[in-house]
Design a protein around this motif. Structure first.
Motif, PDB file in Angstrom:
ATOM      1  N   TYR A  53      23.772  15.524 -29.996  1.00 24.48           N
ATOM      2  CA  TYR A  53      23.775  15.863 -28.565  1.00 24.48           C
ATOM      3  C   TYR A  53      23.844  14.587 -27.727  1.00 24.48           C
ATOM      4  N   VAL A 163      14.242  21.919 -39.323  1.00 29.38           N
ATOM      5  CA  VAL A 163      13.162  22.627 -38.623  1.00 29.38           C
ATOM      6  C   VAL A 163      12.974  24.020 -39.218  1.00 29.38           C
ATOM      7  N   THR A 182      20.771  32.850 -41.816  1.00 23.63           N
ATOM      8  CA  THR A 182      21.435  31.609 -42.209  1.00 23.63           C
ATOM      9  C   THR A 182      22.854  31.956 -42.656  1.00 23.63           C
ATOM     10  N   SER A 183      23.646  30.914 -43.011  1.00 25.86           N
ATOM     11  CA  SER A 183      25.080  31.184 -43.191  1.00 25.86           C
ATOM     12  C   SER A 183      25.524  31.407 -44.626  1.00 25.86           C
ATOM     13  N   LYS A 187      21.703  28.979 -48.974  1.00 27.17           N
ATOM     14  CA  LYS A 187      20.700  28.699 -47.938  1.00 27.17           C
ATOM     15  C   LYS A 187      19.688  29.838 -47.857  1.00 27.17           C
ATOM     16  N   GLY A 228      17.201  27.702 -32.921  1.00 30.81           N
ATOM     17  CA  GLY A 228      17.795  26.387 -32.657  1.00 30.81           C
ATOM     18  C   GLY A 228      19.312  26.439 -32.684  1.00 30.81           C
ATOM     19  N   LEU A 277       9.959  18.796 -27.996  1.00 31.67           N
ATOM     20  CA  LEU A 277       8.747  18.244 -28.619  1.00 31.67           C
ATOM     21  C   LEU A 277       7.996  17.273 -27.710  1.00 31.67           C
ATOM     22  N   ARG A 328      27.420  21.930 -41.123  1.00 31.69           N
ATOM     23  CA  ARG A 328      26.631  23.089 -41.584  1.00 31.69           C
ATOM     24  C   ARG A 328      26.412  23.121 -43.076  1.00 31.69           C
TER      25      ARG A 328
HETATM   26  P1  NDP Z   1      19.469  21.729 -38.959  1.00 35.67           P
HETATM   27  O1  NDP Z   1      19.201  21.080 -40.248  1.00 35.67           O
HETATM   28  O2  NDP Z   1      18.829  23.047 -38.710  1.00 35.67           O
HETATM   29  O3  NDP Z   1      21.021  21.889 -38.788  1.00 35.67           O
HETATM   30  C1  NDP Z   1      21.563  22.750 -37.854  1.00 35.67           C
HETATM   31  C2  NDP Z   1      21.854  24.140 -38.431  1.00 35.67           C
HETATM   32  O4  NDP Z   1      22.286  24.964 -37.359  1.00 35.67           O
HETATM   33  C3  NDP Z   1      22.992  24.187 -39.432  1.00 35.67           C
HETATM   34  O5  NDP Z   1      22.622  23.849 -40.743  1.00 35.67           O
HETATM   35  C4  NDP Z   1      23.432  25.635 -39.315  1.00 35.67           C
HETATM   36  O6  NDP Z   1      22.640  26.455 -40.157  1.00 35.67           O
HETATM   37  C5  NDP Z   1      23.068  26.006 -37.877  1.00 35.67           C
HETATM   38  N1  NDP Z   1      24.257  26.236 -37.061  1.00 35.67           N
HETATM   39  C6  NDP Z   1      24.581  27.412 -36.506  1.00 35.67           C
HETATM   40  N2  NDP Z   1      25.726  27.314 -35.832  1.00 35.67           N
HETATM   41  C7  NDP Z   1      26.165  26.065 -35.988  1.00 35.67           C
HETATM   42  C8  NDP Z   1      27.324  25.390 -35.538  1.00 35.67           C
HETATM   43  N3  NDP Z   1      28.259  25.985 -34.784  1.00 35.67           N
HETATM   44  N4  NDP Z   1      27.467  24.090 -35.880  1.00 35.67           N
HETATM   45  C9  NDP Z   1      26.521  23.474 -36.615  1.00 35.67           C
HETATM   46  N5  NDP Z   1      25.410  24.079 -37.083  1.00 35.67           N
HETATM   47  C10 NDP Z   1      25.229  25.372 -36.766  1.00 35.67           C
HETATM   48  O7  NDP Z   1      19.112  20.722 -37.790  1.00 35.67           O
HETATM   49  P2  NDP Z   1      17.663  20.249 -37.283  1.00 35.67           P
HETATM   50  O8  NDP Z   1      16.610  20.776 -38.144  1.00 35.67           O
HETATM   51  O9  NDP Z   1      17.744  18.811 -37.001  1.00 35.67           O
HETATM   52  O10 NDP Z   1      17.563  20.979 -35.882  1.00 35.67           O
HETATM   53  C11 NDP Z   1      17.614  22.386 -35.803  1.00 35.67           C
HETATM   54  C12 NDP Z   1      17.712  22.771 -34.345  1.00 35.67           C
HETATM   55  O11 NDP Z   1      16.489  22.434 -33.730  1.00 35.67           O
HETATM   56  C13 NDP Z   1      18.794  22.019 -33.582  1.00 35.67           C
HETATM   57  O12 NDP Z   1      19.359  22.859 -32.621  1.00 35.67           O
HETATM   58  C14 NDP Z   1      18.023  20.922 -32.910  1.00 35.67           C
HETATM   59  O13 NDP Z   1      18.621  20.454 -31.765  1.00 35.67           O
HETATM   60  C15 NDP Z   1      16.737  21.642 -32.607  1.00 35.67           C
HETATM   61  N6  NDP Z   1      15.597  20.754 -32.423  1.00 35.67           N
HETATM   62  C16 NDP Z   1      14.949  20.823 -31.234  1.00 35.67           C
HETATM   63  C17 NDP Z   1      13.871  20.053 -31.009  1.00 35.67           C
HETATM   64  C18 NDP Z   1      13.168  20.186 -29.718  1.00 35.67           C
HETATM   65  O14 NDP Z   1      12.261  19.385 -29.443  1.00 35.67           O
HETATM   66  N7  NDP Z   1      13.517  21.157 -28.908  1.00 35.67           N
HETATM   67  C19 NDP Z   1      13.379  19.080 -31.994  1.00 35.67           C
HETATM   68  C20 NDP Z   1      14.089  19.136 -33.244  1.00 35.67           C
HETATM   69  C21 NDP Z   1      15.174  19.940 -33.426  1.00 35.67           C
HETATM   70  P3  NDP Z   1      23.304  27.805 -40.762  1.00 35.67           P
HETATM   71  O15 NDP Z   1      24.445  27.335 -41.582  1.00 35.67           O
HETATM   72  O16 NDP Z   1      22.209  28.407 -41.549  1.00 35.67           O
HETATM   73  O17 NDP Z   1      23.713  28.639 -39.593  1.00 35.67           O
END
Ligand code: NDP
Length: 339
Positions: A53, A163, A182-183, A187, A228, A277, A328
């Motif tokens: 981001y 997370v 999840t996808s 997973k 998220g 956070l 992903r």
């Molecule tokens: P992740 O390891 O969860 O990776 C992101 C996951 O999002 C992917 O593995 C995928 O899981 C899913 N996803 C769904 N749609 C998409 C897409 N179009 N492109 C990419 N990924 C997608 O990341 P983090 O654990 O680092 O973070 C998870 C979320 O939590 C994020 O959105 C992050 O910004 C947020 N976050 C927020 C915080 C806060 O303070 N608010 C702090 C830390 C994290 P799948 O394949 O299962 O769909």
């Protein structure tokens, strides 16, 4: 006792907005701690979705900026004005600590004295990286954004992510019924191993998943969704909530959620919260409270951390973390080995 501290260090910097390639390695001055700050020699850091981001411009920072927000390393300089001791322990030179502070894709990082804690006995330094952002965030979400209770039905999106896996474990620890999405099958298996009672694939139709989530939650819907993913799952969330439920939208992996009217909440008297956070750990007391809560649960063995892969601390290594996490294909934490 003092350790020789060099004048410059390697650090990943973002100098323009763009794709993963805008993460460049530079030789920069070692940061000078303020009187109430520590200097930490970084051993391990980790990738977080937020790195993307920031460098893509969704979250706006002044350029150039340094990336990263997880630090596991060794204290090499103590604060001048404070005795660095909290409920989490006393800090000394040579002590291995974990700290959720920024600019961590670097050989040295500074932290306020109260925002670093001794790595608890028996915790692998690599797991300490997950404690920084991933576990503290999950902890804040289930305590403050929606206080999960025994018997609740909760829905965890992207359940095999960094997370997500901790949320599944915390949900189970707190006695909730954890439903996850999840996808992929792989997973889904991991999410189940980490506490999810049922896992639905996002490749199924939204109608089918809504029907199944409602069936699994007494026909009434979930008490809270922890999401998220953002844009892609936003509308579906409203269909699976029970009356007075809470939508916790904490990330934008698929893009930010669209603007909406509060009237959208009225048919089910819903609550929406959009936590991050850092406000939850903005004071010494708040950090110590949340960190102790989390490390106590880790000490009970109720949270285990999954590592996707260890990446080298090079320009290519850091860029690859961002290609992989946005692709992903990752589960759990992406570690970066600094020294
Ligand atoms: P992740 O390891 O969860 O990776 C992101 C996951 O999002 C992917 O593995 C995928 O899981 C899913 N996803 C769904 N749609 C998409 C897409 N179009 N492109 C990419 N990924 C997608 O990341 P983090 O654990 O680092 O973070 C998870 C979320 O939590 C994020 O959105 C992050 O910004 C947020 N976050 C927020 C915080 C806060 O303070 N608010 C702090 C830390 C994290 P799948 O394949 O299962 O769909």
């Amino acid at each position: 006792m003092s350790t020789a501290i060099p004048k410059t260090m390697k650090a990943i910097q973002v100098e323009k907005i763009g794709g993963p390639e805008v993460n460049v390695m530079r030789q920069v001055p070692v940061p000078q701690p303020k009187d109430d700050e520590l200097l930490i020699k970084v051993e391990w850091t980790g990738a977080n979705y937020i790195d993307n981001y920031r460098r893509s411009g969704l979250y706006k920072l002044d350029l150039p900026f340094m990336q990263g927000q997880d630090v596991v390393g060794t204290v090499v300089q103590l604060p001048k004005t404070t005795n660095p001791s909290t409920v989490l322990g006393e800090l000394k030179i040579g002590q291995r600590v974990w700290s959720p502070v920024g600019s961590s894709f670097a050989e040295y990082a500074v932290a306020p004295w109260w925002k670093a804690a001794p790595l608890p006995d028996g915790v692998d330094p690599r797991d300490g990286v997950s404690m920084c952002t991933v576990a503290l965030t999950a902890m804040a979400l289930v305590r403050y954004s929606y206080a999960v209770k025994k018997g609740d039905y909760i829905l965890v999106r992207a359940a095999a992510g960094g997370v997500g896996l901790v949320l599944c474990q915390l949900g189970k620890y707190l006695g909730a019924h954890v439903i996850a999405t999840t996808s992929t099958e792989a997973k889904a298996k991991l999410a189940k191993e980490n506490g999810a009672e049922a896992v639905l694939l996002t490749s199924a139709s939204s109608e089918d998943n809504v029907e199944e989530i409602l069936r699994l939650s007494e026909g009434r819907g979930v008490h809270a969704v922890f999401d998220g993913v953002g844009a892609d799952t936003w509308e579906e969330n409203f269909k699976v909530m029970r009356t007075n439920g809470t939508i916790v939208t904490f990330g934008n992996a698929s893009g930010p959620v669209p603007p909406f009217s509060p009237l959208k909440l009225s048919p089910k008297c819903l609550k929406v919260t959009r936590p991050t956070l850092f406000p939850f750990i903005a004071t010494p007391e708040d950090f110590a409270k949340l960190a102790k809560d989390m490390t106590d649960i880790v000490a009970q063995g109720a949270i285990k951390f999954a590592v996707h892969k260890e990446y080298p601390f090079t320009e290519e290594g850091v860029q690859q973390t961002q290609i992989d996490i946005t692709g992903r294909g990752t589960t759990g934490k992406l570690l970066i080995h600094v020294s």
